[in-house]
Design a protein around this motif. Sequence first.
Motif: not given
Length: 486
Positions: A1-15, A59-68
């Motif tokens: 599985m190839d990861i095409l996009f991966e980024r962490r975000f703070e778990l907040l409403w603006p996110t 205070e938490h983070v969440i990661m968005l990952r898009i893979s192929q």
Amino acid sequence: MDILFERRFELLWPTLTEIRQVLKHVLGALSVKRDEADAAGLVATEYLTNLIRHNQGDEHVIMLRISQTNTDTYHLTFVDELKPYNLFKKNDSSWTIESHELVEGGMGVELIRHYFADATYETIASKNYFSFPLINIDKRPSIIYVDDDVVQLALMSAYLQDKFQVITCENIEAGWQAILTSDASILLLDHQLKKGTCEPLLEKLNKSNLKSQLSVVMLTGDDSEEVISKINRLGVDDYLIKPVKKNKLLQSIERVTHRFAYLSYQSTFGLTPSKVLLANNKTAHIFGSIAVGNGGDFFMPINDEGTAFILGDMMGHGLQALKESFAIKGFISGFLATGLAYQDMLVALNNALYKQQLCKSSLVTLVICFLENNKLYWLNAGHPPPVIIDKDGKISQLKGTGPLLGLSNDHQYTLYEAELENIEHILLYTDGWTDNRFTDKDEMAELKTIIPTQSNSAEDFAHSLWKNSQVTLSKEIDDASLIIIN
């Protein structure tokens, strides 16, 4: 599985807004079909809303990952290390997709399964994975073709359909809408139409911030020096003399699209706090473009007492509008340092724009608001006036709008006011918030359909209203911002 996009975000409403914008850009670049990208945005909004609500205050983070996973399938995954919250097991609502009703919570599972039946939630090694596959992929780039000759539309579509998704338009009005709403990178125009030429469309495009996203190829039956010179002055990337052979057309399109051969998405702009404390024990809840700071909408608290702020909207959206907003904000900041009245600042800004001393290629609307003695005061330069919701739930829009800045050098802006004694919520927004959703409709009537009927707190009301107002990703044609004061 190839990861095409991966980024962490703070778990907040603006996110939530930021992730929606990431999905719009990245899924479009990955050739996910618009309907599936819209569905992904809707499901992500539902899932993240539940996650934020159940973890609010921490205070938490969440990661968005898009893979192929293979050549025909991508996977969109949210990864977190929170206390597991399996939406599929905690659903106790009888809501169904066919009801077309907005329900506060409980739509999650039915909505997710409707769009992505194979969605999964699992916990592995203290990490939670919410994932669903994206299979509706068409890697042909989109091309907009404008021609009022239906025979030519059919012929060119046949030429191009093997390599492109062709969006055909029979007039320049339809062409402009396609430019605004599609992910096309190529604009193919027939110069001479039955009712004029395509030149007005190009002139409109050149005045916007969308030109950098499109390669333009013009087809013309007139190869005179005058016509070719005029076409070149309009900024086309190439032109072809009709009749056009298929191989010549494909070569031209390939040549002018080399500069669109990569995807670049980066968010490097400062965030506005998701809520700002105001005077009189009121809070401004901040949503949309002003919360993530990557468009032409801007929000500025303008005194230390928390009684005054500015909401502004530059014409256009995206990076160009953002750059224009810097000039306006810089002017305002400099003027406020003098300590002169807000009315004087608005007059000075109006004169600067009238004399084209700044923002020569754009327009701006803005509203200056301040709270005092349980009243709302505002100065308005072409902006939608505030909307109020009283304690009985009645919705109305206040009266009070002045002309756009820069139209006249001698206009004196009126100070409007409204009593807040019986007011529960005040809504201030930029045009995009209603234009994206309520085009050609009665805004107040449509707004009533998304007002939350049940909310546990003022903050819950604000977040529910923002969520209810979200449109599919492909309909977000303008920056949209909302401030809810309660």
